[in-house]
Design a protein around this motif. Structure first.
Motif, PDB file in Angstrom:
ATOM      1  N   LEU A  61      13.969   9.869 -14.677  1.00 42.95           N
ATOM      2  CA  LEU A  61      13.448   8.549 -14.940  1.00 42.95           C
ATOM      3  C   LEU A  61      12.293   8.129 -14.059  1.00 42.95           C
ATOM      4  O   LEU A  61      11.778   7.055 -14.214  1.00 42.95           O
ATOM      5  N   GLY A  62      11.935   8.914 -13.146  1.00 40.16           N
ATOM      6  CA  GLY A  62      10.739   8.530 -12.427  1.00 40.16           C
ATOM      7  C   GLY A  62      10.856   8.787 -10.951  1.00 40.16           C
ATOM      8  O   GLY A  62      11.916   9.068 -10.416  1.00 40.16           O
ATOM      9  N   HIS A  63       9.753   8.652 -10.290  1.00 40.01           N
ATOM     10  CA  HIS A  63       9.670   8.952  -8.873  1.00 40.01           C
ATOM     11  C   HIS A  63       9.559   7.637  -8.121  1.00 40.01           C
ATOM     12  O   HIS A  63       8.580   6.919  -8.256  1.00 40.01           O
ATOM     13  N   GLY A  64      10.546   7.346  -7.358  1.00 42.05           N
ATOM     14  CA  GLY A  64      10.532   6.110  -6.611  1.00 42.05           C
ATOM     15  C   GLY A  64       9.971   6.314  -5.229  1.00 42.05           C
ATOM     16  O   GLY A  64       9.478   7.358  -4.858  1.00 42.05           O
ATOM     17  N   ALA A  65      10.034   5.264  -4.452  1.00 44.08           N
ATOM     18  CA  ALA A  65       9.539   5.347  -3.100  1.00 44.08           C
ATOM     19  C   ALA A  65      10.325   6.378  -2.329  1.00 44.08           C
ATOM     20  O   ALA A  65      11.524   6.503  -2.456  1.00 44.08           O
ATOM     21  N   GLY A  66       9.662   7.101  -1.494  1.00 45.41           N
ATOM     22  CA  GLY A  66      10.326   8.118  -0.701  1.00 45.41           C
ATOM     23  C   GLY A  66      10.680   9.338  -1.499  1.00 45.41           C
ATOM     24  O   GLY A  66      11.452  10.159  -1.058  1.00 45.41           O
ATOM     25  N   GLY A  67      10.101   9.469  -2.659  1.00 45.72           N
ATOM     26  CA  GLY A  67      10.310  10.677  -3.446  1.00 45.72           C
ATOM     27  C   GLY A  67      11.641  10.732  -4.145  1.00 45.72           C
ATOM     28  O   GLY A  67      12.078  11.769  -4.584  1.00 45.72           O
ATOM     29  N   ARG A 181      19.673  -1.312  -0.840  1.00 46.43           N
ATOM     30  CA  ARG A 181      18.888  -2.468  -1.245  1.00 46.43           C
ATOM     31  C   ARG A 181      18.100  -2.110  -2.498  1.00 46.43           C
ATOM     32  O   ARG A 181      17.940  -0.950  -2.840  1.00 46.43           O
ATOM     33  N   VAL A 182      17.615  -3.154  -3.157  1.00 49.85           N
ATOM     34  CA  VAL A 182      16.716  -2.978  -4.298  1.00 49.85           C
ATOM     35  C   VAL A 182      15.531  -3.898  -4.076  1.00 49.85           C
ATOM     36  O   VAL A 182      15.694  -5.103  -3.872  1.00 49.85           O
ATOM     37  N   THR A 183      14.337  -3.318  -4.123  1.00 48.85           N
ATOM     38  CA  THR A 183      13.118  -4.092  -3.923  1.00 48.85           C
ATOM     39  C   THR A 183      12.156  -3.826  -5.078  1.00 48.85           C
ATOM     40  O   THR A 183      12.513  -3.199  -6.063  1.00 48.85           O
ATOM     41  N   ALA A 184      10.925  -4.277  -4.874  1.00 52.13           N
ATOM     42  CA  ALA A 184       9.910  -4.074  -5.900  1.00 52.13           C
ATOM     43  C   ALA A 184       9.432  -2.633  -5.972  1.00 52.13           C
ATOM     44  O   ALA A 184       8.749  -2.253  -6.933  1.00 52.13           O
ATOM     45  N   ASP A 185       9.775  -1.824  -4.964  1.00 53.65           N
ATOM     46  CA  ASP A 185       9.329  -0.425  -4.975  1.00 53.65           C
ATOM     47  C   ASP A 185      10.417   0.570  -4.597  1.00 53.65           C
ATOM     48  O   ASP A 185      10.140   1.742  -4.362  1.00 53.65           O
ATOM     49  N   PHE A 186      11.668   0.140  -4.561  1.00 57.69           N
ATOM     50  CA  PHE A 186      12.748   1.059  -4.217  1.00 57.69           C
ATOM     51  C   PHE A 186      14.059   0.582  -4.810  1.00 57.69           C
ATOM     52  O   PHE A 186      14.320  -0.623  -4.904  1.00 57.69           O
ATOM     53  N   GLY A 187      14.904   1.528  -5.192  1.00 56.31           N
ATOM     54  CA  GLY A 187      16.238   1.195  -5.658  1.00 56.31           C
ATOM     55  C   GLY A 187      16.739   2.138  -6.734  1.00 56.31           C
ATOM     56  O   GLY A 187      15.958   2.661  -7.522  1.00 56.31           O
ATOM     57  N   GLN A 202      16.296   4.768 -11.786  1.00 53.92           N
ATOM     58  CA  GLN A 202      15.447   4.020 -10.861  1.00 53.92           C
ATOM     59  C   GLN A 202      15.400   2.562 -11.294  1.00 53.92           C
ATOM     60  O   GLN A 202      15.182   2.263 -12.472  1.00 53.92           O
ATOM     61  N   VAL A 203      15.625   1.654 -10.366  1.00 60.57           N
ATOM     62  CA  VAL A 203      15.588   0.227 -10.674  1.00 60.57           C
ATOM     63  C   VAL A 203      14.699  -0.505  -9.671  1.00 60.57           C
ATOM     64  O   VAL A 203      14.537  -0.065  -8.533  1.00 60.57           O
ATOM     65  N   ARG A 204      14.130  -1.601 -10.107  1.00 61.33           N
ATOM     66  CA  ARG A 204      13.263  -2.437  -9.274  1.00 61.33           C
ATOM     67  C   ARG A 204      13.536  -3.905  -9.594  1.00 61.33           C
ATOM     68  O   ARG A 204      14.115  -4.238 -10.631  1.00 61.33           O
ATOM     69  N   THR A 205      13.098  -4.788  -8.712  1.00 60.67           N
ATOM     70  CA  THR A 205      13.203  -6.224  -8.933  1.00 60.67           C
ATOM     71  C   THR A 205      11.810  -6.837  -8.933  1.00 60.67           C
ATOM     72  O   THR A 205      10.885  -6.304  -8.311  1.00 60.67           O
ATOM     73  N   ALA A 225       7.317   1.213 -18.397  1.00 61.62           N
ATOM     74  CA  ALA A 225       6.919   2.571 -18.774  1.00 61.62           C
ATOM     75  C   ALA A 225       5.910   3.156 -17.798  1.00 61.62           C
ATOM     76  O   ALA A 225       5.913   4.359 -17.532  1.00 61.62           O
ATOM     77  N   ASP A 226       5.037   2.315 -17.259  1.00 62.50           N
ATOM     78  CA  ASP A 226       4.027   2.812 -16.314  1.00 62.50           C
ATOM     79  C   ASP A 226       4.662   3.284 -15.011  1.00 62.50           C
ATOM     80  O   ASP A 226       4.344   4.346 -14.489  1.00 62.50           O
ATOM     81  N   GLY A 227       5.573   2.488 -14.497  1.00 57.70           N
ATOM     82  CA  GLY A 227       6.230   2.853 -13.239  1.00 57.70           C
ATOM     83  C   GLY A 227       7.449   3.733 -13.431  1.00 57.70           C
ATOM     84  O   GLY A 227       8.032   4.224 -12.465  1.00 57.70           O
TER      85      GLY A 227
END
Length: 242
Positions: A61-67, A181-187, A202-205, A225-227
């Motif tokens: 589902l995608g690559h989040g912060a920290g890989g 935690r869940v933030t705008a760039d991690f979770g 992968q989830v974001r707020t 879809a972009d992120g």
């Protein structure tokens, strides 16, 4: 009996007689050898398109912060494409073009062969001479197509098409946060699909949500879809309206 055998082995019936033997042999193997329901479906999406693990709903589902990359619990498919890579399916392109889609390929071909054989057998008995038999061959082809087309319509209700799973299937579902935690760039969170299987996604707020910690529930309300991540908001199923 001798007349029947002679007609079955005469042109054009003989062309369909050998095909009919193959068809009958196939269905006998189905009954005696138990080739299985999936074989009947002609590779019907390899178990709901590999079920994409129902996490292949959003597999990879995608690559989040920290890989961090969320992988579907079962599959390695992306956006609902199953392990068969779009292989055999009961909606064959040729059969669809002929108006014979909606049933497994094996069923459609079996009907075509059986009807063509019966029509050609009757025509062979009633006619003689090469020109007439050539006409019987053409009539048998057209009649088998028309008859099969009429039969597959009611039969298609017995073989509902499996809709490939997509990432959008998770929108509107409740998930359980699996990161601290869940933030705008991690979770990351775990979500349960309709069939009971689970996936880590992968989830974001959109805004700061301090209460979204491991073990808390959240509502997936959109997919970016972009992120390549889902957007979530705090949600408590025990409270009216969340």
């Amino acid at each position: 009996m001798g007349g029947f055998v002679a007609a079955a082995l005469a042109f054009p019936t003989a062309l369909f007689s050998f095909a009919l033997v193959v068809v009958v042999g196939y269905w006998l193997l189905m009954l005696v050898g138990g080739l299985g329901f999936d074989a009947l479906h002609g590779g019907h999406g390899v178990g709901h398109a590999g079920h994409v693990g129902h996490a292949g709903h959003a597999g990879d589902l995608g690559h989040g912060a920290g890989g961090h990359t969320a992988h579907g619990g079962h599959g390695a498919a992306q956006d609902g494409h199953g392990a068969d890579g779009g292989g055999a399916h009961h909606h064959g392109g040729v059969l669809d073009a002929l108006g014979l889609g909606g049933v497994p390929v094996t069923v459609a071909v079996s009907l075509l062969v059986a009807l063509a054989w019966f029509v050609s057998l009757a025509g062979t008995v009633l006619t003689s001479g090469a020109p007439a038999r050539g006409g019987v061959f053409a009539v048998a082809l057209v009649a088998s197509w028309a008859g099969t087309r009429l039969l597959v319509r009611p039969l298609s209700r017995l073989f509902p098409e499996d809709r490939p799973a997509t990432r959008g299937d998770f929108v509107g579902r409740v998930c359980v946060i699996r990161t601290g935690r869940v933030t705008a760039d991690f979770g990351q969170a775990e979500v349960t699909a309709e069939d009971g299987s689970t996936a880590t996604v992968q989830v974001r707020t959109l805004t700061e949500e301090p209460g979204l910690a491991a073990g808390r529930t959240a509502l997936i309300f959109d997919y970016d879809a972009d992120g390549e991540h889902f957007l979530v908001a705090p949600f408590d199923p025990a409270l009216p309206g969340g």
